[in-house]
Write an enzyme that holds these catalytic residues in place. Structure first.
Site, PDB file in Angstrom:
ATOM      1  CE  LYS A  26      -4.488  -0.826   0.078  1.00 11.37           C
ATOM      2  NZ  LYS A  26      -5.180  -1.207   1.293  1.00 11.37           N
ATOM      3  CB  CYS A  48      35.638 -14.450 -23.051  1.00  8.10           C
ATOM      4  SG  CYS A  48      34.120 -15.420 -23.215  1.00  8.10           S
ATOM      5  CB  CYS A  51      35.488 -15.221 -27.117  1.00 10.92           C
ATOM      6  SG  CYS A  51      34.513 -13.800 -26.581  1.00 10.92           S
ATOM      7  CB  CYS A 154      25.679 -15.979 -15.086  1.00  8.11           C
ATOM      8  SG  CYS A 154      26.329 -16.106 -16.745  1.00  8.11           S
ATOM      9  CB  SER A 155      30.923 -18.391 -14.473  1.00  7.22           C
ATOM     10  OG  SER A 155      30.608 -19.089 -15.668  1.00  7.22           O
ATOM     11  CG  HIS A 160      26.959 -19.140 -21.295  1.00  7.54           C
ATOM     12  ND1 HIS A 160      27.339 -17.911 -20.820  1.00  7.54           N
ATOM     13  CD2 HIS A 160      26.974 -19.972 -20.225  1.00  7.54           C
ATOM     14  CE1 HIS A 160      27.594 -18.001 -19.524  1.00  7.54           C
ATOM     15  NE2 HIS A 160      27.377 -19.238 -19.128  1.00  7.54           N
ATOM     16  CD  GLN A 315       6.050 -12.195   2.263  1.00  3.71           C
ATOM     17  OE1 GLN A 315       7.232 -12.024   1.954  1.00  3.71           O
ATOM     18  NE2 GLN A 315       5.194 -11.200   2.372  1.00  3.71           N
TER      19      GLN A 315
HETATM   20  P1  H2U Z   1      27.411 -20.561 -16.002  1.00  6.51           P
HETATM   21  O1  H2U Z   1      27.936 -19.263 -16.454  1.00  6.51           O
HETATM   22  O2  H2U Z   1      25.890 -20.622 -16.036  1.00  6.51           O
HETATM   23  O3  H2U Z   1      28.014 -20.976 -14.704  1.00  6.51           O
HETATM   24  O4  H2U Z   1      27.871 -21.655 -17.091  1.00  6.51           O
HETATM   25  C1  H2U Z   1      29.174 -21.753 -17.524  1.00  6.51           C
HETATM   26  C2  H2U Z   1      29.571 -23.222 -17.592  1.00  6.51           C
HETATM   27  O5  H2U Z   1      30.750 -23.310 -18.368  1.00  6.51           O
HETATM   28  C3  H2U Z   1      29.900 -23.808 -16.219  1.00  6.51           C
HETATM   29  O6  H2U Z   1      29.023 -24.888 -15.950  1.00  6.51           O
HETATM   30  C4  H2U Z   1      31.571 -24.328 -17.866  1.00  6.51           C
HETATM   31  C5  H2U Z   1      31.340 -24.296 -16.358  1.00  6.51           C
HETATM   32  O7  H2U Z   1      31.527 -25.572 -15.803  1.00  6.51           O
HETATM   33  N1  H2U Z   1      32.960 -24.100 -18.265  1.00  6.51           N
HETATM   34  C6  H2U Z   1      33.554 -24.979 -19.134  1.00  6.51           C
HETATM   35  O8  H2U Z   1      32.944 -25.977 -19.528  1.00  6.51           O
HETATM   36  N2  H2U Z   1      34.829 -24.738 -19.558  1.00  6.51           N
HETATM   37  C7  H2U Z   1      35.585 -23.675 -19.139  1.00  6.51           C
HETATM   38  O9  H2U Z   1      36.698 -23.510 -19.590  1.00  6.51           O
HETATM   39  C8  H2U Z   1      35.048 -22.733 -18.128  1.00  6.51           C
HETATM   40  C9  H2U Z   1      33.630 -22.948 -17.726  1.00  6.51           C
END
Ligand code: H2U
Length: 337
Positions: A26, A48, A51, A154-155, A160, A315
């Site tokens: 509210k 990366c 890439c 996410c790493s 991806h 919740q």
């Molecule tokens: P996430 O960003 O959702 O964590 O997914 C990235 C995936 O990429 C993660 O499961 C894999 C990680 O194990 N990975 C590889 O297979 N090779 C790499 O060199 C780095 C990360």
């Protein structure tokens, strides 16, 4: 119209409940509005691991790929391992075998689902379908998912997703298999088909309705801006989608993710994933996807599942109807520029 009193809503899909406390919203909306940060991420990043042409952590070199590219996860959570079950009422244990893969949506490091062209998203849909067709022939459950944003674990921002396929049906999927099977046995219809009809009739939680897809903030949403994508065709698995439904889905994915990014003028983190029928599910299973975004009030203020939610029940304050209103206001209807 639901009244403002605290109440619980039932999720018939996984047979759970969520506590809704609308009276707490509210107070006037005082969400922080952050200025959008200019995106300076380059299309190629030397270190990366996703890439094209770069070397991954285990020393393997990526191909100079274009479009969508799939590889076996170098650090898989599952292996094709054997082992014997231990039938113990307290310390039970079961073997599990599986495969983990990574799906790169594009060679460009700086794109996301919300900025990829619709044609590229269609290629992602086709890859999901092909992967599902291949892996469901060997495994009972194929989980296709994407974690977007560091907030969701996410790493790497390179666009991806992942696939984990297992020779057993995991907990959440087994629950949904049971509820949909029971619904079908009782009503002779698919639960999510009936739910979609009901949501279209009510209208207030609908974000996107196309010939093949319905996107809603579900009645039972737990996350503030959670959405559910339901196939309107009678399909149980992503690989069974028609070409027209795939085209339509590519548009829908673009719309939803652009809407999310517009909500707080920032890249919107989420965990999204497909629920295609597991082994032994038919009839009654309807293909659907969940999008679970953690943000609550701004690009930095997130919801935490803590306290009462961990000890007792999920919740929320903001109602699904209020969330749908906010999202509808920013979800584009036109194709991306
Ligand atoms: P996430 O960003 O959702 O964590 O997914 C990235 C995936 O990429 C993660 O499961 C894999 C990680 O194990 N990975 C590889 O297979 N090779 C790499 O060199 C780095 C990360």
């Amino acid at each position: 119209m639901i009244d403002d009193a605290p109440h619980r809503r039932r999720n018939p899909l996984n047979d759970s409940w969520v506590l809704v406390s609308p009276h707490r919203t509210k107070r006037p909306w005082q969400g922080q509005v952050e200025a959008p940060e200019p995106d300076t991420t380059p299309a190629y990043v030397e270190d990366c691991y996703l890439c094209p042409g770069n070397t991954r952590a285990d020393g393997v070199q990526n191909p100079d790929y274009d479009g969508v590219w799939v590889f076996d996860n170098d650090f898989p959570a599952l292996l094709d391992a054997g082992g014997a079950p231990v039938d113990d009422p307290l310390l039970g244990r079961a073997p599990v075998a599986g495969t983990c893969r990574v799906i790169c949506y594009s060679r460009s490091h700086n794109l996301t689902m919300s900025t990829l062209p619709v044609a590229a998203l269609r290629n992602v849909v086709d890859t999901w379908a092909a992967q599902h067709a291949e892996l469901s022939a060997r495994y009972d459950w194929v989980q296709i998912f994407e974690n977007r944003g560091a907030m969701m674990g996410c790493s790497n921002p390179h666009p991806h997703g992942q696939i984990w396929a297992t020779d057993t049906v995991p907990t959440e999927a087994a629950r949904k298999r049971e509820t949909q099977r029971t619904w079908h046995a009782t009503h002779g219809t698919a639960m999510l088909a009936d739910y979609a009809t009901r949501e279209v009739a009510e209208g207030e939680r609908v974000l996107i309705a196309t010939p093949h897809w319905l996107v809603v903030v579900p009645w039972w949403a737990v996350w503030p801006f959670e959405t559910l994508i339901i196939a309107r065709d009678d399909v149980a698995s992503i690989d069974a989608l028609s070409s027209a439904a795939r085209d339509d889905l590519a548009h829908v994915l673009s719309q939803i993710t652009r809407g999310y990014d517009a909500l707080f003028s920032a890249p919107f983190p989420y965990s999204m994933g497909w629920s295609s029928a597991p082994a032994g599910a038919a009839p009654g299973w309807r293909l659907h996807a969940h999008v679970y975004p953690p943000l609550l009030r701004s690009a930095t203020v997130r919801k935490f599942m803590v306290g009462y939610e961990l000890m007792a029940e999920a919740q929320r304050d903001l109602t699904p109807e209020q969330a749908a209103d906010r999202l509808r206001a920013v979800t584009p209807t036109e194709a991306p520029a």
